[in-house]
Design a protein around this motif. Structure first.
Motif, mmCIF file in Angstrom:
data_model
loop_
_atom_site.group_PDB
_atom_site.id
_atom_site.type_symbol
_atom_site.label_atom_id
_atom_site.label_comp_id
_atom_site.label_asym_id
_atom_site.label_seq_id
_atom_site.Cartn_x
_atom_site.Cartn_y
_atom_site.Cartn_z
ATOM 1 N N ILE B 54 21.509 44.755 39.853
ATOM 2 C CA ILE B 54 23.026 44.377 39.039
ATOM 3 C C ILE B 54 23.417 43.488 39.026
ATOM 4 C CG2 ILE B 54 25.290 45.218 40.094
ATOM 5 C CD1 ILE B 54 23.365 47.223 41.999
ATOM 6 N N THR B 55 23.549 42.097 39.305
ATOM 7 C CA THR B 55 24.096 40.690 38.921
ATOM 8 C C THR B 55 23.830 40.578 37.754
ATOM 9 O OG1 THR B 55 24.223 40.542 41.543
ATOM 10 C CG2 THR B 55 25.098 38.901 40.522
ATOM 11 N N ASN B 56 21.884 40.612 37.769
ATOM 12 C CA ASN B 56 21.779 40.142 36.189
ATOM 13 C C ASN B 56 22.682 40.709 34.956
ATOM 14 O OD1 ASN B 56 20.102 38.406 37.708
ATOM 15 N ND2 ASN B 56 17.998 39.392 37.572
ATOM 16 N N HIS B 57 22.139 42.088 35.736
ATOM 17 C CA HIS B 57 22.532 42.839 34.101
ATOM 18 C C HIS B 57 24.209 42.612 34.292
ATOM 19 C CE1 HIS B 57 18.698 44.636 33.610
ATOM 20 N NE2 HIS B 57 18.230 43.791 34.068
ATOM 21 N N GLY B 58 24.754 41.881 35.601
ATOM 22 C CA GLY B 58 26.173 42.010 34.868
ATOM 23 C C GLY B 58 27.271 43.578 35.323
ATOM 24 N N TYR B 59 26.269 44.754 36.471
ATOM 25 C CA TYR B 59 26.519 45.887 36.454
ATOM 26 C C TYR B 59 27.780 45.967 37.837
ATOM 27 C CZ TYR B 59 23.581 47.912 32.861
ATOM 28 O OH TYR B 59 23.011 48.158 31.958
ATOM 29 N N ASP B 60 28.098 44.350 38.208
ATOM 30 C CA ASP B 60 28.496 44.384 39.092
ATOM 31 C C ASP B 60 30.278 43.699 39.109
ATOM 32 O OD1 ASP B 60 27.409 41.983 37.973
ATOM 33 O OD2 ASP B 60 27.924 40.568 40.453
ATOM 34 N N LYS B 61 30.301 43.319 38.357
ATOM 35 C CA LYS B 61 31.496 43.422 37.597
ATOM 36 C C LYS B 61 32.805 44.716 37.976
ATOM 37 C CE LYS B 61 30.496 39.940 34.382
ATOM 38 N NZ LYS B 61 30.072 39.107 33.350
ATOM 39 N N ALA B 69 40.493 38.025 37.919
ATOM 40 C CA ALA B 69 40.030 37.637 36.143
ATOM 41 C C ALA B 69 40.359 38.065 35.368
ATOM 42 C CB ALA B 69 38.727 36.184 36.067
ATOM 43 N N PRO B 70 41.959 38.770 34.573
ATOM 44 C CA PRO B 70 41.518 39.879 34.337
ATOM 45 C C PRO B 70 40.511 40.163 32.974
ATOM 46 C CG PRO B 70 43.455 39.221 34.197
ATOM 47 C CD PRO B 70 42.716 37.769 34.987
ATOM 48 N N ALA B 71 39.859 39.193 32.472
ATOM 49 C CA ALA B 71 38.796 39.265 31.016
ATOM 50 C C ALA B 71 37.714 39.332 32.056
ATOM 51 C CB ALA B 71 39.151 38.306 30.716
ATOM 52 N N LEU B 75 34.354 46.443 31.054
ATOM 53 C CA LEU B 75 34.867 47.106 29.696
ATOM 54 C C LEU B 75 35.217 45.632 29.111
ATOM 55 C CD1 LEU B 75 36.319 49.363 28.820
ATOM 56 C CD2 LEU B 75 38.055 48.555 29.348
ATOM 57 N N VAL B 76 36.085 44.915 29.567
ATOM 58 C CA VAL B 76 36.195 43.754 28.595
ATOM 59 C C VAL B 76 34.433 43.135 28.127
ATOM 60 C CG1 VAL B 76 36.560 41.417 27.873
ATOM 61 C CG2 VAL B 76 37.884 42.896 28.968
ATOM 62 N N ASP B 77 33.267 42.825 28.918
ATOM 63 C CA ASP B 77 32.137 42.763 28.775
ATOM 64 C C ASP B 77 31.476 43.434 27.424
ATOM 65 O OD1 ASP B 77 30.590 40.398 29.476
ATOM 66 O OD2 ASP B 77 29.215 42.363 30.884
#
Lengths: 675, 321
Positions: B54-61, B69-71, B75-77
């Motif tokens: 999940i971290t590697n794919h950026g799904y943990d944000k 860190a609003p950015a 969604l922003v990603d």
């Protein structure tokens, strides 16, 4: 203008003729005609080529040729027999203190990994290195590493300290990001040792198990334990455009990966640095063609004097081409563009008559080899269910026995599998120790009278519960919602209907089904099991309490729990194949026969079809690499292919004639209109 | 004109943002990251492996709002990565998606471009022919054949083509693909023939209607009165004036040459972009699917704009304001 038209027509004709002359249905370049290339189709691309992770048949079909294992199976002998592979011999168990058992593997000297740039990590300019015991230890550490996600961790946790090693790794990675960023070999080094994996020297490895588990040796004949260089895992991490190790294998096998375009084409080529090629004088059992086999093998041409003792492999290359649809793939096989194939349902009757090859196929020099897969398919009862399960006591047992007597497995195999299945009498398939061809399970024949009588005794006369007066209504749970599967399940429902039992087919999504199984909220199901290794333990453990699906997530989906069975099983599992073991298996079988947690259906039969130019084909049943034993008569293949695939040209001429026939009046009308 | 293009591009951009928002809702709100990870790694995968995936794919944000860190939200990603064409890695096997797109574009174009060009040439010449012979036996036979060709399912053309031309007559390989120039043509011949047959009926009917409508116009009568021959009338006058509806159909299809044909590629085993989509569906590869849907929408918008622009070229009376 008329003249121009005629000239244009003629020109078109010649262009078409020239194009047709170049026409061929050969999908391969002519330059490969003379080469010993084995052509095979595949449908879904491999999921992973990581030997510690891969579990599917297609994955193994590729990596089995790339990664050699410490042990292998004898190609011809049946029942399957272990022979040394990368190891010098097959180790025997040695008892240690506290009930522990140790195995010592001696690894051959002079083994080398495939050439690969990753070895520069271990020293400038290096392109390969010798395989040592540490590489096997590294592979086992990977199995224990939770991030690798090896599907066999649960079994190999019998190796002392493997589980703790994984926990230490996870803990240190979680606590310290700097540790998690270390190179993989450094991480393993820091989380070491794995108590039960002792590297005694560059060529000696000791494996210690916490409890006796004689079947462990079979796991050393599977890619999960194949030696892996740490350099490859470190170099191919899938970051910054580098491939991942799952896509870039570096092994020790007789073939190496030449091209991995997994959605279209996978090419393996003979490995010039394989130990069998470098050291033919060793006559290593895994690197030469066997001289002995089963008695029938001579007649099958498998003990040809030209091959016995000759160094492997015989093929130059293996070309796997993707054909998603099975009908075109099979057509290409019949044309000679694939060397071997299964038989598709649509063409079965054309290919096979009464279990033998049809006249037409024999005339085309086609060969058929049948083998029983070491597998069992069965209908199961959820023994935790109050109605059909153990809590139902004698009533439920008689109900299960009656339902077992209603199912005709032979008819099922005939209707849905072109008869490619042997009706099963017990969980143990042919070819596995403990299989008894003479045994006929009294509850596995069709006897509706007896079934009805049993139902009456159970108080379910004609399927009506005598106590409540309500008809029985059972549920058959399945995650398969396809129309094809519905037909099959309906077959069972109809059979039970004949003895008055109403069974509803509850087909749901896979997730819903999994959820039902987890909660134990199911009654009847259909399942299959294919052996990991050729030992009765691998089948009888499917009914062992400890493997219960609902309680411990094991493969005992029937949740069968029987103290007598468990005791016998534990004794059987650790015994060598002797008379006592046979007795134990007979007793276990008797319990299953009476208790009926399963209605055994069939052991599937595999019909493999291949062309006469492919030599040394013998199915193994297990998903074990066999390509290194195969040989191709390339000139014969090229000749026959050309003969059978000569294009039929006359329809092209017809097409041109038809075109002219339409065009001439058109042009004439046009010209008339102009005037 | 320039103002018009800029305005259309701006509208297009807004549409793309809408598509991206829709994709976000569909792929990130409906599907849970943990479910996607379990699909990729298996039901029994250990916690650590799932978390790492999940971290590697950026799904943990955090999905929408990150107070620190609003950015740094999904969604922003999602928006920045899609808009900068940084598609990340496949959910199924972690290979970079852009690399796979690069690999698939060649095979897709090598099938779709010849099919497209030959389809236009064949469609227009046949329809000119039947329009020329309108209300005669040739025209009526054309109608029958076209309707027949349109009624048959494309899959039947494929299987029939493979059986007849590959198996019985042995002119072409039944399926497969090899990009090396000496053999590539033999693999493309059959899918192109099949694709032409499957498409030509509808094309001819459509073009014929356009041509026949044009031939009843006054300027055609005038041309004939001047003494122009029928052939000259058809090609010089009718064809030119019929270009607008034809262009609409053709230009709008151009961007989709890049997405390939799902059906043809699947059946003929051509490793193009069409089969990437099918593979992604089968493998629960959400990241690749998301990318393919996004690219599809971009191409669709591009097609719309191109069509409008091509009108001005085909018909000087059209002014884009």
């Amino acid at each position: 203008l008329k003249r121009t038209a005629v000239a244009a027509l003629l020109a078109a004709h010649f262009v078409l003729a020239a194009l047709l002359a170049a026409c061929t249905n050969n999908p391969y370049p002519v330059s490969d005609d003379a080469a010993k290339v084995l052509y095979l189709p595949f449908d879904d691309p491999p999921k992973t080529l990581d030997p510690q992770v891969a579990y599917s048949t297609i994955d193994h079909a590729v990596i089995g040729n790339l990664y050699d294992t410490l042990l292998e199976y004898h190609y011809l002998k049946r029942p399957l027999e272990l022979i040394p592979g990368l190891a010098e011999d097959v180790p025997s168990p040695r008892a240690e203190a506290d009930g522990r058992v140790a195995y010592t593997f001696r690894i051959r000297h002079g083994l080398r990994f495939h050439d690969d740039p990753c070895f520069a990590l271990g020293g400038e300019g290096r392109s390969t290195r010798e395989v040592t015991a540490s590489d096997v230890a590294f592979a086992l550490a990977r199995v224990g590493d939770p991030l690798v996600n090896s599907p066999v961790l649960e079994t190999l946790e019998k190796i002392v300290g493997l589980k703790q090693f994984g926990e230490r790794l996870a803990e240190r990675r979680g606590a310290d990001p700097a540790f998690a960023a270390l190179r993989i070999d450094a991480q393993y080094e820091a989380a070491a040792p794995i108590e039960g994996v002792r590297v005694r020297g560059p060529h000696e490895l000791e494996i210690v198990l916490g409890e006796p588990y004689p079947q462990i040796v079979y796991w050393f004949a599977m890619p999960f334990t194949a030696p892996v260089p740490w350099e490859a895992v470190a170099a191919y991490d899938g970051r910054e455009g580098r491939p991942s190790f799952a896509e870039h294998p570096v092994g020790t096998g007789p073939f190496r990966l030449a091209r991995y375009d997994k959605r279209a084409r996978i090419v393996l080529e003979a490995n010039p640095t394989w130990y069998g090629v470098l050291h033919p004088e060793w006559q290593a059992p895994g690197a030469v063609y066997p001289a002995q086999g089963e008695p029938e093998d001579a007649a099958r041409g498998l003990l040809d004097g030209r091959y016995a003792g000759r160094p492997l492999p015989f093929l130059e290359r293996i070309e796997m081409r993707r054909d998603k649809e099975d009908i075109p793939a099979f057509s290409k096989f019949l044309q000679g563009y694939y060397d071997a194939s299964g038989i598709i349902q649509e063409s079965f009757d054309r290919i096979v008559h009464e279990g033998e090859l049809s006249e037409e196929m024999r005339a085309a020099d086609m060969k058929l080899v049948k083998g029983v897969t070491p597998a069992v398919y069965y209908l199961g009862f959820n023994m935790d269910d109050p109605l059909v399960g153990a809590a139902g006591g004698e009533r439920a047992r008689k109900l299960r026995q009656a339902m077992s007597l209603a199912i005709d497995a032979k008819e099922y195999a005939r209707l849905f599998m072109n008869g490619r299945g042997i009706p099963a009498q017990s969980p143990i398939p042919p070819g596995i120790f403990g299989y008894d061809a003479a045994y006929a399970n009294p509850y596995r024949r069709v006897d509706l009278e007896r079934a009805r009588a049993l139902l009456r005794e159970a108080g379910y006369a004609d399927g009506v519960d005598a106590q409540s007066g309500k008809p029985l209504h059972l549920s058959f749970d399945t995650p398969d919602t396809s129309a094809r599967a519905m037909l099959r399940f309906q077959f069972f429902a109809n059979a039970w209907k004949r003895i008055g039992i109403d069974v509803e087919i509850a087909a749901t999504s896979y997730n819903q089904f999994q959820d039902k199984v987890r909660r134990g909220a199911f009654q009847l199901f259909m399942w299959g099991w294919v052996a990991d290794y050729p030992d009765p333990e691998n089948f009888l453990f499917l009914l062992w309490t400890q493997m219960g699906r609902t309680k411990s997530g094991g493969p005992n989906t029937a949740n069968f729990s029987h103290p007598g069975y468990d005791a016998l099983f534990l004794e059987m599992k650790n015994r060598p194949n002797d008379a006592r073991r046979e007795d134990l298996i007979r007793e276990l079988r008797a319990i299953v026969e009476r208790e009926r947690p399963w209605i055994e259906l069939f052991h599937p039969e595999d019909y493999a079809l291949y062309h006469g130019w492919l030599a040394n084909v013998k199915p193994m049943g297990l998903s074990v690499p066999t390509s290194k034993y195969r040989d191709i008569d390339a000139p014969a293949r090229a000749r026959l292919r050309a003969e059978r695939n000569r294009p039929v040209r006359w329809p092209a001429a017809l097409l041109v004639a038809a075109f002219v026939a339409v065009l001439v009046p058109t042009v004439r009308t046009y010209l008339r209109e102009r005037q | 004109m320039l103002a018009y293009v800029v305005r259309r591009l701006a509208y297009g951009f807004v549409t793309v943002l809408g598509v991206l928002l829709f994709l976000f809702v569909l792929f990130f709100l409906v599907a849970q990251p943990e479910d996607i990870a379990r699909k990729a790694l298996g039901e029994k995968a250990p916690r650590e492996a799932i978390a790492q995936w999940i971290t590697n794919h950026g799904y943990d944000k955090p999905r929408f709002w990150n107070a620190d860190a609003p950015a740094d939200t999904m969604l922003v990603d999602h928006f920045t990565r899609m808009l900068t064409f940084d598609f990340g890695n496949s959910d199924a096997d972690d290979t970079p998606i852009s690399q796979r797109l690069r690999e698939g574009i060649g095979p897709s174009l090598s099938l779709s471009v010849p099919l497209f060009v030959l389809g236009i040439v064949l469609g227009i010449s046949l329809s000119l022919l039947v329009a020329f012979f309108r209300e005669t036996t040739i025209d009526r036979m054309g109608v029958v054949l076209c309707v027949l060709a349109m009624s048959v399912s494309a899959v039947l053309y494929i299987i029939g083509g493979q059986y007849l031309l590959g198996k019985l007559l042995r002119w072409f390989p039944i399926s497969g693909f090899d990009p090396s120039p000496d053999v590539v043509l033999r693999f493309l011949a059959l899918p192109v023939v099949v694709g032409l047959l499957a498409g030509v009926g509808g094309d001819v009917r459509f073009y014929r209607t356009v041509f026949v409508e044009e031939t009843s116009r006054d300027y055609v009568r005038t041309a004939r009165a001047k003494g122009a021959g029928e052939g000259r009338v058809m090609v010089r006058h009718v064809l030119r004036n019929a270009m607008i509806p034809i262009l609409t159909q053709i230009v709008i299809a151009i961007p989709f040459l890049f997405t390939g044909s799902i059906l043809l590629e699947s059946f003929f085993g051509i490793p193009g972009l069409g089969s990437i989509t099918v593979d992604a569906i089968n493998a629960n590869d959400f990241a690749t699917l998301r990318t393919m849907v996004y690219i599809g929408s971009l191409l669709f918008i591009a097609g719309q704009i191109l069509t409008d622009l091509s009108y001005t070229w085909a018909d000087p009376r059209v002014r884009l304001e």
